[in-house]
Design a protein around this motif. Structure first.
Motif, PDB file in Angstrom:
ATOM      1  N   LYS A  27       0.834  -1.199   0.000  1.00  0.00           N
ATOM      2  CA  LYS A  27       0.000   0.000   0.000  1.00  0.00           C
ATOM      3  C   LYS A  27       0.869   1.251   0.000  1.00  0.00           C
ATOM      4  O   LYS A  27       0.511   2.275  -0.558  1.00  0.00           O
ATOM      5  N   GLN A  28       2.019   1.138   0.643  1.00  0.00           N
ATOM      6  CA  GLN A  28       2.945   2.266   0.736  1.00  0.00           C
ATOM      7  C   GLN A  28       4.372   1.724   0.692  1.00  0.00           C
ATOM      8  O   GLN A  28       4.645   0.642   1.215  1.00  0.00           O
ATOM      9  N   ILE A  29       5.273   2.483   0.075  1.00  0.00           N
ATOM     10  CA  ILE A  29       6.676   2.068   0.019  1.00  0.00           C
ATOM     11  C   ILE A  29       7.563   3.303   0.121  1.00  0.00           C
ATOM     12  O   ILE A  29       7.264   4.344  -0.474  1.00  0.00           O
ATOM     13  N   ASN A  30       8.608   3.198   0.904  1.00  0.00           N
ATOM     14  CA  ASN A  30       9.574   4.285   1.052  1.00  0.00           C
ATOM     15  C   ASN A  30      10.974   3.711   0.882  1.00  0.00           C
ATOM     16  O   ASN A  30      11.283   2.657   1.434  1.00  0.00           O
ATOM     17  N   THR A  31      11.800   4.434   0.144  1.00  0.00           N
ATOM     18  CA  THR A  31      13.186   4.033  -0.064  1.00  0.00           C
ATOM     19  C   THR A  31      14.094   5.157   0.387  1.00  0.00           C
ATOM     20  O   THR A  31      13.838   6.325   0.078  1.00  0.00           O
ATOM     21  N   ILE A  32      15.141   4.786   1.107  1.00  0.00           N
ATOM     22  CA  ILE A  32      16.128   5.762   1.576  1.00  0.00           C
ATOM     23  C   ILE A  32      17.517   5.238   1.224  1.00  0.00           C
ATOM     24  O   ILE A  32      17.826   4.076   1.482  1.00  0.00           O
ATOM     25  N   ILE A  33      18.326   6.099   0.648  1.00  0.00           N
ATOM     26  CA  ILE A  33      19.725   5.761   0.373  1.00  0.00           C
ATOM     27  C   ILE A  33      20.573   6.408   1.458  1.00  0.00           C
ATOM     28  O   ILE A  33      20.475   7.619   1.698  1.00  0.00           O
ATOM     29  N   VAL A  34      21.391   5.581   2.134  1.00  0.00           N
ATOM     30  CA  VAL A  34      22.302   6.052   3.165  1.00  0.00           C
ATOM     31  C   VAL A  34      23.665   5.437   2.874  1.00  0.00           C
ATOM     32  O   VAL A  34      23.846   4.229   3.039  1.00  0.00           O
ATOM     33  N   GLU A  35      24.561   6.259   2.382  1.00  0.00           N
ATOM     34  CA  GLU A  35      25.906   5.815   2.019  1.00  0.00           C
ATOM     35  C   GLU A  35      25.850   4.615   1.078  1.00  0.00           C
ATOM     36  O   GLU A  35      25.386   4.743  -0.043  1.00  0.00           O
ATOM     37  N   ASP A  36      26.283   3.426   1.540  1.00  0.00           N
ATOM     38  CA  ASP A  36      26.288   2.245   0.670  1.00  0.00           C
ATOM     39  C   ASP A  36      25.097   1.318   0.939  1.00  0.00           C
ATOM     40  O   ASP A  36      25.099   0.158   0.562  1.00  0.00           O
ATOM     41  N   LEU A  37      24.047   1.861   1.572  1.00  0.00           N
ATOM     42  CA  LEU A  37      22.842   1.080   1.883  1.00  0.00           C
ATOM     43  C   LEU A  37      21.627   1.656   1.167  1.00  0.00           C
ATOM     44  O   LEU A  37      21.475   2.873   1.061  1.00  0.00           O
ATOM     45  N   ILE A  38      20.779   0.764   0.711  1.00  0.00           N
ATOM     46  CA  ILE A  38      19.467   1.145   0.201  1.00  0.00           C
ATOM     47  C   ILE A  38      18.473   0.474   1.140  1.00  0.00           C
ATOM     48  O   ILE A  38      18.450  -0.754   1.258  1.00  0.00           O
ATOM     49  N   ILE A  39      17.677   1.274   1.832  1.00  0.00           N
ATOM     50  CA  ILE A  39      16.720   0.768   2.803  1.00  0.00           C
ATOM     51  C   ILE A  39      15.316   0.980   2.256  1.00  0.00           C
ATOM     52  O   ILE A  39      14.944   2.108   1.921  1.00  0.00           O
ATOM     53  N   ILE A  40      14.566  -0.106   2.152  1.00  0.00           N
ATOM     54  CA  ILE A  40      13.230  -0.051   1.565  1.00  0.00           C
ATOM     55  C   ILE A  40      12.236  -0.566   2.599  1.00  0.00           C
ATOM     56  O   ILE A  40      12.399  -1.667   3.138  1.00  0.00           O
ATOM     57  N   ARG A  41      11.212   0.235   2.860  1.00  0.00           N
ATOM     58  CA  ARG A  41      10.169  -0.138   3.828  1.00  0.00           C
ATOM     59  C   ARG A  41       8.841  -0.237   3.104  1.00  0.00           C
ATOM     60  O   ARG A  41       8.370   0.740   2.516  1.00  0.00           O
ATOM     61  N   LEU A  42       8.256  -1.426   3.135  1.00  0.00           N
ATOM     62  CA  LEU A  42       6.962  -1.672   2.508  1.00  0.00           C
ATOM     63  C   LEU A  42       5.914  -1.801   3.608  1.00  0.00           C
ATOM     64  O   LEU A  42       6.119  -2.539   4.570  1.00  0.00           O
ATOM     65  N   ILE A  43       4.810  -1.100   3.435  1.00  0.00           N
ATOM     66  CA  ILE A  43       3.735  -1.128   4.421  1.00  0.00           C
ATOM     67  C   ILE A  43       2.473  -1.643   3.738  1.00  0.00           C
ATOM     68  O   ILE A  43       2.149  -1.235   2.624  1.00  0.00           O
TER      69      ILE A  43
END
Length: 119
Positions: A27-43
């Protein structure tokens, strides 16, 4: 492209992956790039039947096991989709599901500091 545009494109790619290989998108997705990480949160990614299964301990274990197997079997396709968005070598992909909150977290480690691209 800007960092925000890249993050949005990665979210689109992951949503496509979820629809094609996991049966439905979040229903919702957020992606954040932090240095050498890609963090994806799916709700809101669990189906109604999975939500019902999650009411028991055995159901929770089953959901986690099945989702993990599906994810592992389709990992190469997800890597391909991410590489199409941002040309980078992927070192590892980690994923976990919370049946309590209906969230899924995907963490991708890459071989360079992506934030430097946007300085």
């Amino acid at each position: 492209m800007t960092k925000g545009q890249i993050e949005a494109k990665i979210s689109e790619a992951v949503t496509k992956f979820e629809r094609e290989f996991m049966g439905r998108g979040p229903k919702q997705i957020n992606t954040i790039i932090v240095e050498d990480l890609i963090i994806i949160r799916l709700i809101g990614f669990l189906s109604r039947s999975e939500q019902k299964l999650a009411e028991s301990k055995q159901g929770i274990e089953l959901i986690k096991r099945v989702r993990s197997m599906l994810f592992e079997n389709a990992r190469e396709y997800l890597e391909k989709l991410i590489k199409e968005v941002i040309d980078v070598n992927i070192i590892s992909i980690h994923s976990d599901v919370s049946t309590k909150t209906g969230e899924k977290i995907i963490i991708i480690t890459v071989d360079e500091d992506l934030e430097r691209r946007f300085e």
